[in-house]
Design a protein around this motif. Sequence first.
Motif, PDB file in Angstrom:
ATOM      1  N   THR B 303       0.836  -1.205   0.000  1.00  0.00           N
ATOM      2  CA  THR B 303       0.000   0.000   0.000  1.00  0.00           C
ATOM      3  C   THR B 303       0.873   1.258   0.000  1.00  0.00           C
ATOM      4  N   ALA B 304       2.030   1.191   0.695  1.00  0.00           N
ATOM      5  CA  ALA B 304       2.919   2.359   0.718  1.00  0.00           C
ATOM      6  C   ALA B 304       3.485   2.606  -0.680  1.00  0.00           C
ATOM      7  N   ILE B 305       3.783   1.517  -1.411  1.00  0.00           N
ATOM      8  CA  ILE B 305       4.298   1.685  -2.772  1.00  0.00           C
ATOM      9  C   ILE B 305       3.207   2.263  -3.681  1.00  0.00           C
ATOM     10  N   LEU B 306       1.958   1.794  -3.496  1.00  0.00           N
ATOM     11  CA  LEU B 306       0.845   2.387  -4.256  1.00  0.00           C
ATOM     12  C   LEU B 306       0.792   3.896  -4.033  1.00  0.00           C
ATOM     13  N   ALA B 307       0.900   4.283  -2.749  1.00  0.00           N
ATOM     14  CA  ALA B 307       0.874   5.708  -2.433  1.00  0.00           C
ATOM     15  C   ALA B 307       2.048   6.425  -3.102  1.00  0.00           C
ATOM     16  N   SER B 308       3.220   5.768  -3.117  1.00  0.00           N
ATOM     17  CA  SER B 308       4.396   6.371  -3.758  1.00  0.00           C
ATOM     18  C   SER B 308       4.183   6.565  -5.252  1.00  0.00           C
ATOM     19  N   LEU B 309       3.473   5.612  -5.859  1.00  0.00           N
ATOM     20  CA  LEU B 309       3.188   5.744  -7.295  1.00  0.00           C
ATOM     21  C   LEU B 309       2.363   6.997  -7.556  1.00  0.00           C
ATOM     22  N   VAL B 310       1.438   7.282  -6.631  1.00  0.00           N
ATOM     23  CA  VAL B 310       0.658   8.516  -6.773  1.00  0.00           C
ATOM     24  C   VAL B 310       1.588   9.728  -6.692  1.00  0.00           C
ATOM     25  N   PRO B 329       3.193  14.711   3.709  1.00  0.00           N
ATOM     26  CA  PRO B 329       2.897  13.639   4.673  1.00  0.00           C
ATOM     27  C   PRO B 329       1.856  14.047   5.723  1.00  0.00           C
ATOM     28  N   ILE B 330       1.721  15.363   5.948  1.00  0.00           N
ATOM     29  CA  ILE B 330       0.765  15.800   6.974  1.00  0.00           C
ATOM     30  C   ILE B 330      -0.663  15.433   6.568  1.00  0.00           C
ATOM     31  N   VAL B 331      -1.003  15.696   5.307  1.00  0.00           N
ATOM     32  CA  VAL B 331      -2.369  15.400   4.835  1.00  0.00           C
ATOM     33  C   VAL B 331      -2.642  13.899   4.914  1.00  0.00           C
ATOM     34  N   ALA B 332      -1.662  13.103   4.460  1.00  0.00           N
ATOM     35  CA  ALA B 332      -1.860  11.652   4.475  1.00  0.00           C
ATOM     36  C   ALA B 332      -1.979  11.129   5.904  1.00  0.00           C
ATOM     37  N   PHE B 446      -3.014  12.460  -3.571  1.00  0.00           N
ATOM     38  CA  PHE B 446      -3.577  12.871  -4.850  1.00  0.00           C
ATOM     39  C   PHE B 446      -4.266  14.240  -4.737  1.00  0.00           C
ATOM     40  N   ALA B 447      -5.045  14.408  -3.673  1.00  0.00           N
ATOM     41  CA  ALA B 447      -5.760  15.674  -3.510  1.00  0.00           C
ATOM     42  C   ALA B 447      -4.765  16.827  -3.331  1.00  0.00           C
ATOM     43  N   PHE B 448      -3.787  16.606  -2.444  1.00  0.00           N
ATOM     44  CA  PHE B 448      -2.850  17.690  -2.144  1.00  0.00           C
ATOM     45  C   PHE B 448      -1.975  18.033  -3.360  1.00  0.00           C
ATOM     46  N   LEU B 449      -1.341  17.025  -3.948  1.00  0.00           N
ATOM     47  CA  LEU B 449      -0.439  17.293  -5.072  1.00  0.00           C
ATOM     48  C   LEU B 449      -1.226  17.697  -6.318  1.00  0.00           C
ATOM     49  N   GLY B 450      -2.395  17.097  -6.522  1.00  0.00           N
ATOM     50  CA  GLY B 450      -3.218  17.432  -7.687  1.00  0.00           C
ATOM     51  C   GLY B 450      -3.683  18.883  -7.629  1.00  0.00           C
ATOM     52  N   LEU B 451      -4.196  19.289  -6.468  1.00  0.00           N
ATOM     53  CA  LEU B 451      -4.639  20.681  -6.325  1.00  0.00           C
ATOM     54  C   LEU B 451      -3.462  21.637  -6.495  1.00  0.00           C
ATOM     55  N   ALA B 452      -2.301  21.219  -5.942  1.00  0.00           N
ATOM     56  CA  ALA B 452      -1.111  22.061  -6.086  1.00  0.00           C
ATOM     57  C   ALA B 452      -0.754  22.221  -7.558  1.00  0.00           C
ATOM     58  N   ALA B 453      -0.817  21.124  -8.322  1.00  0.00           N
ATOM     59  CA  ALA B 453      -0.496  21.194  -9.756  1.00  0.00           C
ATOM     60  C   ALA B 453      -1.462  22.119 -10.484  1.00  0.00           C
ATOM     61  N   LEU B 454      -2.738  22.054 -10.072  1.00  0.00           N
ATOM     62  CA  LEU B 454      -3.752  22.888 -10.726  1.00  0.00           C
ATOM     63  C   LEU B 454      -3.648  24.359 -10.356  1.00  0.00           C
TER      64      LEU B 454
END
Lengths: 457, 457
Positions: B303-310, B329-332, B446-454
Amino acid sequence: MAEPQQDIDEEAFGITDRLVGDVRDAVERGDADAVDGLLDPLHPADIAHLLEQIDGRQRRDLIAIWNAGMDGDILSELAENLREEVIEQLAPAELADAVRDLESDDVVDLVEYLDEDQQEAVLEALDAGDRVVVEQALSYPEESAGRHMQSELVRAPSHWTVGEAIDFLRSDVVLPEQFYHIILVDPRLKAVGYVTLGRILSHPRATPLMDLAEDSFRTFHVAQDVEEVAQAINHYHMITAPVVDDDERIVGVITIDDAMVFLEEEAEEDILRLAGVGEGSLSDRVLDTTRQRFPWLAVNLVTAILASLVIALFEETIAGLVALAVLMPIVASMGGNAGTQSLTVAVRAIATRDLTGANVWRVIRREALVGLINGVIFAIVMGIVGVIWFGSPMLGVVIGVAMVINLVVAGLAGTIVPVVLERMGVDPALASGAFVTTVTDIVGFFAFLGLAALWLL
Amino acid sequence: MAEPQQDIDEEAFGITDRLVGDVRDAVERGDADAVDGLLDPLHPADIAHLLEQIDGRQRRDLIAIWNAGMDGDILSELAENLREEVIEQLAPAELADAVRDLESDDVVDLVEYLDEDQQEAVLEALDAGDRVVVEQALSYPEESAGRHMQSELVRAPSHWTVGEAIDFLRSDVVLPEQFYHIILVDPRLKAVGYVTLGRILSHPRATPLMDLAEDSFRTFHVAQDVEEVAQAINHYHMITAPVVDDDERIVGVITIDDAMVFLEEEAEEDILRLAGVGEGSLSDRVLDTTRQRFPWLAVNLVTAILASLVIALFEETIAGLVALAVLMPIVASMGGNAGTQSLTVAVRAIATRDLTGANVWRVIRREALVGLINGVIFAIVMGIVGVIWFGSPMLGVVIGVAMVINLVVAGLAGTIVPVVLERMGVDPALASGAFVTTVTDIVGFFAFLGLAALWLL
């Protein structure tokens, strides 16, 4: 039960979703007869359970139209957080009727956390004698054996015979609803032993009770923690635990069915505390639940920020190699999980007295060793993943070494933190999680990013 | 107990670290008399506990020099993982002596997980009659009431009077060591009710037993899950639960003290499973412990690797703004904690039947709402922290919104995952944690990095 063979697939206890639905419908229709018909055959524990499953508005409507009305056994079985709400709705006379037939310990359980007005109302509903007993129990500290003991018990002079005991029991003396032992006392009312009813029934009238007394006889002081008494009942397979005052006079008993409830509550509390939920229950209001869960999340925020500060030390390292940001949560997460494993085993072992001063060093060594072995295995796995994914053997070495370090630290922290908290008088179930994951997060990020800074850049 | 007032500070049960140390020293010196002197006054449960606290070599030495020798009650109390080791060391005659006086259910508990040779050795030590009873019990499925019931019980024809019952009990019939009820049967041995011994003792000889029978009488089928029976005993405050066969004939009882042990084991199992520890105990060998903990860590690695893929999806985003790596890491972590809170409450509520089909939607709504409220509060806090720390209001907004999303998802996943697993027949305590943290990790990153990208780049 006409067809008991069907029971195999059925639940051993409790009520069906369908019954809950039927009661709800009857309440919505305001059909008092249907409500009575549905509730009448149920055990008080099941009625209480049903009241917990429907929402607040339905509960009020149900109680309002219910002819048979609330009785004391149902109130006793009801979740603590609903009692105030339900009692508020009862007229003083209804409340008086409800509590009059309860044993003293059930009344105490019922009233101890009520607000003062409600407590007063319940106490006034009791006979003078019962009221004195309940007030006496309430004068003992919370969570003490004296607070939770049942004062109704059967005692007999230790010089009596089986025949004298039977004649006494057959006289018009008031007996507890349930009792399984006769407690033997000397002339100064000091408890000296007990006899099971089975042995009394199976011996001739002339047999002295003392000849039938159980080999092992333990008493507990009124000030003893009631949870400890419950654990002792479980440990020694007792049915009745006699409670004595400073002069060793018998003043009450803790019975095994109550002990079972205390142990359940204790295990439940440990589970919820380990998860940072406090005293949560499904029938709490949303705002109460939000408030219960807030503190642990706040603590977690602080520890997460501490971990972030460690990451911030290595911003340049990450800017140099973004793969580090991708991999670093893996090391922290594995450490957090391994730490939670060690800490859960340690917290339970402390609770069940399996982890003591006599074996603490052996256990700490053991946990570090378990962390080392699993650490090495996962280091190899992650090293290979690191190489394949990012094509850098040195990155594989960095994540592998960081993994070993963090899993050993997890084993150590997971055991040492709860042991130290317990010695300091803090409940290890409550606070260990936050400390241990802080340690594994910080060590995980620091080891991984620190080694990367040293060896990769 | 000469001075019971001292008990307040003392433990209610168990043995002291000092006693363990003294026994250890005596074993090291090979001083058999000292060992006997120290162990002789102890309750079998305490001796078993002591054997669990010392290490394997000391245990072997102790048993070798111990004159009084192992008895059946100590074996029954011993942790399961030590029984094989200890039984191996006993001569067949010693073993036979040890088990002969145990009740049938204790023998079954003792032998059910022994290897075949050891099981055979114990069974051969029994009298023919007892052996048949034990073999019959072993023919029922694991974890069934039939497997764990005590076959020793007292039954009486339902037409008997108090006097007839007393005469029967006083005759030379063999009675169970402990019993608290007489079970009433019809001429075809069908169980029709039960009477407490207290009521028999307090009524005149001419009273028919049926007049004294308890109002509520429940029986349980031999194939019923024994944990369900234990929960029913707790729920309905029963002392004895009668177990019947397909023809409703009484064949045994589950007693409350055994039910208490089953419930403890069940709560313990839930706690350990929630922490991903499986069946762990402190007296397991290091390699066994390592093996027990490995699977959950392996699942966590996946599961940690799945998260890393994100995270890897957003490598460029992170390269553009390294502060994201510091904060993500705070959000997660907040999501993981909130998810664990919801899931722990849900798992326990399923176990205690507080979460059912009748209220599942209300509970799911409630958890999402709790997540929303706490999410908004922590979003504001983290937004402010983000602004102060990195001087970017937009970064504050991104982390705040990601926090709200993840905490709502945590509440939903924490409730829905265990409910769905339970409906699929999987123990929710065992598997929920991995699923829920996978969800919160992935959604958090995904939410944190995705919103940051947007919004940020």
